[in-house]
Design a protein around this motif. Structure first.
Motif: not given
Length: 869
Positions: A447, A428-430, A527, A473, A455-459, A406
Motif C-alpha cells: 500500500v 478509507t481503504i479496508t 492506519i 505500507i 486518508n485512512k486504512i484498516n488492515v 478490498q
C-alpha cells in the motif's frame, strides 16, 4: 553566478517539439509544440546496457514482450542532419558533435522499452529508429519533430503513428529529436538510476527514462493542431476526439475555427473517446470528468504555444509542475486505446477509481476482483499465479471521499509493482481478514499513500512486501520526474529551488510555493492494524514528504520489519519551521505551511508535539479510538502485539496502552508513554534505546531484560508513577548489566524508581534454592542500582519480584531476617499491582467483619458454656 543559474534552468527546461503537416505532394507547413525536457548530465556510473523489462508468460519468463517501438541513436551524418533542418525550416545546421554521454541513449531506450511493453500490437513490427541531433546552444530547449499527413486516408496522423498503425503506405518518417549539449554546471546531478520505479525517487536529478516516455506518447499522437491562437486544419487524431462542452459538439463538428482561442479557456474542452468514457463510470457525476448530459471525458488545457495537456493530478501527460508517476495512469492508457493503439491495460491495472463522493456521502465500493497474472489469451486473471508485470498496480485510488472494501486478493512479483496506490484525499481503504495484498517484487509495496491528505486504512488481513527493498505500507510523495529542484511537494509543503537559483524569487518565497488545499493536512489520518504487515525493507515507511497522524496497533497485530519516519524539521535563520529535504544542500528547505487555526492555537513546541507528530498507539481499546489524546484511549488487556523490527523517527510518539507488546528491535523516537501494559524491548546486543521523554503511568512496565547489555537514553524527561516498573538484566552477583543515561533535571515523582532484576533461567533456579545467596543478590542489586542513580538523586527501593531474562515468567520475593525465598509464579502477560482493587478491599472488609463476628460469637458461647459448669 548568473551563468550557473542559467545553466540550472536549462536542466529543468521543458521538452519542445515541432510537428510538420505534409501534403501527399510534399508541401510542408509547421506548428510548434512544447513538452518538458532534461538536459543530460555526465555520470561516472555509465550504463553498459539497457535493462530488459520482465514481462509475463504462463510457465516462463521473457526478457521483453514487445520490440522496442522507438530506438534512439546519435545521428552524425552531416547530410542527413542538413536534410532534417531543411525539411522543418530550422535555419542554421549545427556542426556534428562527437562528445556524447552513453547513458543518455541508454536512458532514452530504457524508457522507450518500458513504453513499448504497455502495448499489445507491436510484437512483430520492426523498431522505428529515431535520430538524435545535438546542438551546442545550452539555452535552447530539446525538441521533437515529425511530419503530419495533411490529406488522404491518414489525414491527421503523424508519419510515425501511421507507420505503427499500418493504416496507409507512408514514406519513411522524418521524425527526430534535437537536444542541446550538457552544460558543465549540471554534471553534479548525475544519472538517476537504471530502472524507473512506480513512485520516482530521483530527488534533485531528472528522471530521463520517464521523460522519454512522455516524448514517445507525443510521437503516438498526443498532440493538437492548436497553435496558441487557432486550430489549424486538418485536425490531428487527438483533436478529432476533442469535445467542446459549451457547444455540446465535437471540435470537428464546429465551424469557424480561425479565431477560436476562447474554446480552450475555462476547462471547456475534453478528450472523449469510448475507452476513456467507459473507464469513467461510478462516482464521476459532477466531478471534473463530467462533461454533462451523460458524457464523460478528460479535461484538457493548452499552453501559450499550443501544446495540449491532460488536466489530471500529477500524471505524466498532465500540465502539473509536479509529476510523481513512473508510469501512465489507466485513464492515459485508455486514451492511447482511443487513438488506435491497443494497450495491455489489465496486466498493468486491476482497478482504478476516478470517482469521488463527498464528506456527507462517501462513495462505497466493494471490490471482489483479484489482481494477479493476466492471461493475455484468455483475457482473465490466474488467481494463484502472481503478476510479473513491472510497475503494475492492483488498485489505484485517484478520487476523493471513497469508502473501499478490498475483498479480492492482490498478488504481484513485478519490479516496482504496487498493491494499492492512493493519490486522492479522504479515502478509507479496508482490507478484511481473508484478504491478502502481496507485492513481493523488487521495490514493491503493498500500500502506498503517494499524494493527498486525510486518508485512512484498516488492515485486518495481510499486507506483504518481502521482495528486495519491499515496503508494506509506504507514505511518500516520491520525486518530481522533472527534478525536485523544479518543484517539490509534500504535506504542508512545496518549494521551487529553481526560482531562487535563477533569481525569480527570494529565499522566503521560494521555500513556500503555494500549495493546494489537500496538502494542508496530514497525508494519512489513521492506519489501523489488527492483522499482519510485513516488509523486507520496512513494514511501515513514512518519508519526509508525507505526514502520518496516527498508527494504531490493535488486538493481535503482527508487524515484521521496521517502522521508520523521516519526517523531520528544524527552525531556519528566519524562524520558519522547515523540512530539510536534501542533506547535500543542493535543494532549498521546504517551509511548513500550517493553517492559521494551528498557528493561533499552538505554541511552536505544541505544534511539534500535537500537529506535526506521528502517534503509534499500541493495545488501545478500539471503542475509544475516536479520542485525539491517547491518554484518554481505553486499554485492551487482551492485546498481544508483536513487532519484529525497530521503531525510528524523531516525530514518533509511542503510546503503549494495554496488553503485552513484544518489540524485537530498538527504539529511537520522540516520546514513549506506557500505561497499564507491558512493553518488552528485546533489542540486539549493544543497541541503544533512545527517547526524548519517557512517561510511565499506572501499572506500566518497561521490560529491558533480554540477557544483553543495552543502554536506555532519556534526552529530556523522565516521569514515573508509583506503580510503574522497569526491568533490567543483572548478573549473578547482583550487578546491573544494562545502562541508563539521564540527569537530575528529569522529573521523577517521589524520586523512587521501581527497578526489578532479571536473571538467566539457570541462575534464577540456583538462587531459588539458596535463601542466603538470594538475599545477597537482592542486596547487591539494590546497592548497585542506588549507586548507578545517585548522581540524579533517585532512590531504588527493595524489589518485590525477580524475572527470567527470557521474558517468560517472574517470581515474587519473600524476605525475612533469615534470608529471601522465591514465592509464587507471575505471568509476564499480567500487570501486577501492589495495591488491592476496590473489589478486593470490599471482600477483605466484609471478611474482617465476619471474622470479628465469628470470634465474638465463639467467645460468647464459650463463656456461656463455662458458666453452665
Amino acid at each position: 553566478m548568473k551563468k550557473s543559474a542559467l545553466a540550472l534552468s536549462v536542466v529543468l527546461s521543458l521538452f519542445g517539439s515541432l510537428t510538420v503537416f505534409a501534403q501527399d505532394n510534399g508541401e510542408v507547413s509547421a506548428y510548434s509544440l512544447n513538452e518538458a525536457s532534461p538536459v543530460f548530465a555526465k555520470d561516472t556510473g555509465v550504463l553498459d546496457k539497457v535493462t530488459d523489462l520482465v514481462a509475463s508468460g504462463v510457465g516462463q519468463k521473457k526478457s521483453s514482450l514487445n520490440n522496442n517501438i522507438f530506438v534512439y541513436y546519435l545521428e552524425k551524418d552531416e547530410a542527413k542532419i542538413s536534410s532534417f533542418y531543411k525539411t522543418f525550416n530550422l535555419g542554421q545546421v549545427p556542426q556534428v558533435k562527437e562528445q556524447f554521454p552513453f547513458f543518455l541513449i541508454s536512458q532514452l531506450n530504457q524508457g522507450s522499452a518500458f513504453f513499448s511493453s504497455l502495448f499489445s500490437a507491436f510484437e512483430d513490427k520492426p523498431s522505428l529508429r529515431i535520430p538524435i541531433v545535438l546542438d551546442d546552444n545550452y539555452q535552447d530547449r530539446a525538441r521533437f519533430y515529425d511530419v503530419i499527413h495533411k490529406n488522404g486516408q491518414c489525414q491527421g496522423l503523424s508519419y510515425t503513428a501511421a507507420n505503427l498503425l499500418g493504416k496507409c503506405k507512408s514514406p519513411k518518417s522524418e521524425a527526430f529529436v534535437q537536444l542541446s549539449l550538457t552544460h558543465p554546471y549540471v554534471t553534479q546531478f548525475g544519472l538517476f538510476n537504471q530502472e524507473t520505479p512506480n513512485l520516482p525517487d530521483n530527488s534533485g536529478r531528472t528522471n530521463y527514462a520517464t521523460l522519454a516516455m512522455i516524448a514517445d506518447a507525443r510521437f503516438l499522437g498526443v498532440d493538437s493542431s492548436f497553435d496558441g491562437s487557432k486550430f489549424n486544419l486538418p485536425f490531428t487524431s487527438f483533436d478529432e476526439k476533442t469535445f467542446v462542452k459549451e457547444h455540446n459538439l465535437f471540435l470537428s463538428e464546429l465551424g469557424g475555427l480561425e479565431n477560436n482561442r476562447s474554446l480552450v479557456l475555462n476547462n471547456n474542452l475534453y478528450f472523449c473517446g469510448d475507452h476513456v468514457s467507459q473507464l469513467l463510470g461510478k462516482g464521476t457525476q459532477d466531478s471534473v470528468f463530467d462533461v454533462g448530459k451523460g458524457k464523460k471525458g478528460i479535461p484538457l488545457v493548452y499552453d501559450k504555444e499550443g501544446q495540449v495537456f491532460l488536466n489530471l493530478r500529477n500524471s505524466l501527460l498532465s500540465d502539473s509542475p509536479f509529476k510523481n508517476y513512473g508510469n501512465f495512469l489507466e485513464i492515459e492508457l485508455a486514451l492511447f486505446e482511443d487513438l488506435g493503439f491497443p494497450t495491455r491495460t489489465r496486466a498493468f491495472y486491476g482497478n482504478s477509481i476516478y470517482g469521488s463522493g463527498s464528506i456527507a456521502e462517501p462513495s462505497y465500493y466493494e471490490l471482489e476482483s483479484t489482481y494477479s497474472f493476466y492471461d493475455e489469451k484468455k483475457h482473465s486473471y490466474v488467481k494463484n499465479l502472481p503478476s510479473e508485470t513491472p510497475l503494475g498496480v492492483g488498485l489505484h485510488v485517484y478520487g476523493d471521499y471513497n469508502d473501499i472494501l478490498q475483498n479480492g486478493n492482490i498478488f504481484t512479483e513485478g519490479f516496482g509493482a504496487l498493491g494499492i496506490r492512493i493519490d486522492g484525499s479522504n479515502n478509507t481503504i479496508t482490507v478484511p481478514q481473508a484478504t491478502r495484498i502481496i507485492a513481493n517484487g523488487k521495490d514493491g509495496s503493498a500500500v502506498v499513500f503517494s499524494y493527498g491528505s486525510g486518508n485512512k486504512i484498516n488492515v485486518d488481513g495481510r499486507l506483504i512486501a518481502n521482495g528486495e527493498d519491499g515496503v508494506a505500507i509506504k507514505a511518500n510523495f516520491g520525486s518530481n520526474v522533472h527534478s525536485n529542484l523544479y518543484e517539490s511537494r509534500g504535506s504542508y509543503q512545496a518549494n521551487r529551488t529553481i526560482d531562487f537559483k535563477t533569481g525569480q524569487k527570494g529565499y522566503d518565497a521560494a521555500i513556500s510555493t503555494s500549495i493546494p488545499e489537500e496538502l494542508r493536512h496530514p497525508a494519512v489520518y489513521k492506519i489501523n492494524i489488527s492483522g499482519t504487515v510485513s516488509g523486507k525493507g520496512s513494514a511501515i515507511f513514512m518519508d519526509g514528504s508525507a505526514l502520518v497522524k496516527e498508527i494504531n496497533l490493535l488486538k493481535r497485530a503482527n508487524i515484521s520489519g521496521d517502522i521508520v519516519s523521516l519526517w523531520n524539521f528544524e527552525t531556519d535563520k528566519s524562524g520558519n519551521l522547515v523540512n530539510i529535504a536534501d542533506v547535500v544542500g543542493l535543494m532549498l528547505p521546504l517551509k511548513l505551511q500550517l493553517t492559521k487555526d494551528d498557528l493561533d492555537v499552538y505554541s511552536k513546541e505544541a505544534l511539534i508535539n500535537n500537529v506535526l507528530s506521528t502517534s503509534i498507539n499500541i493495545g488501545a481499546d478500539e471503542r475509544f479510538l475516536y479520542h485525539d489524546n491517547p491518554h484518554y484511549f481505553g486499554s485492551d488487556p487482551d492485546a498481544y502485539i508483536d513487532i519484529e523490527g525497530k521503531i525510528i523517527g524523531q516525530n514518533i510518539n509511542v503510546n503503549v496502552l494495554g496488553g503485552q507488546t513484544m518489540l524485537h528491535g530498538a527504539l529511537d523516537i520522540n516520546n514513549l508513554y506506557i500505561r497499564n501494559s507491558n512493553l518488552r524491548v528485546d533489542s540486539q546486543s549493544g543497541r541503544n534505546i533512545e527517547v526524548n521523554s519517557l512517561v510511565m503511568d499506572g501499572y506500566g512496565v518497561l521490560d529491558l531484560s533480554n540477557g544483553f547489555k543495552n543502554r536506555l537514553i532519556i534526552d529530556k524527561q523522565l516521569s514515573l508513577h508509583n506503580d510503574s516498573r522497569i526491568r533490567v538484566d543483572a548478573d549473578l552477583s547482583g550487578r546491573i548489566i544494562d545502562e541508563f543515561e539521564l540527569d537530575e533535571r528529569y522529573i521523577v515523582p517521589g524520586r523512587n524508581l521501581n527497578l526489578e532484576p532479571a536473571l538467566k533461567y539457570n541462575d534464577l533456579r540456583r538462587l531459588g534454592s539458596d535463601p542466603k545467596a538470594l538475599f545477597k543478590f537482592i542486596s547487591n542489586f539494590v546497592s548497585s542500582a542506588n549507586s548507578m542513580f545517585s548522581n540524579v538523586n533517585i532512590y531504588i527501593p527493595f524489589p518485590k519480584y525477580v524475572w527470567d531474562s527470557s521474558g517468560m515468567y517472574g517470581r515474587a520475593i519473600r524476605c525475612s531476617s533469615r534470608g529471601c525465598r522465591i514465592g509464587e509464579f507471575l505471568d509476564n502477560s499480567k500487570i501486577q499491582s501492589e495495591n488491592l482493587s476496590t473489589l478486593q478491599i470490599i471482600f477483605s472488609f466484609c471478611g474482617l467483619i465476619l471474622m470479628c463476628g465469628g470470634v465474638y460469637l465463639y467467645f460468647r458461647f464459650s463463656a456461656k458454656g463455662n458458666s453452665g459448669h
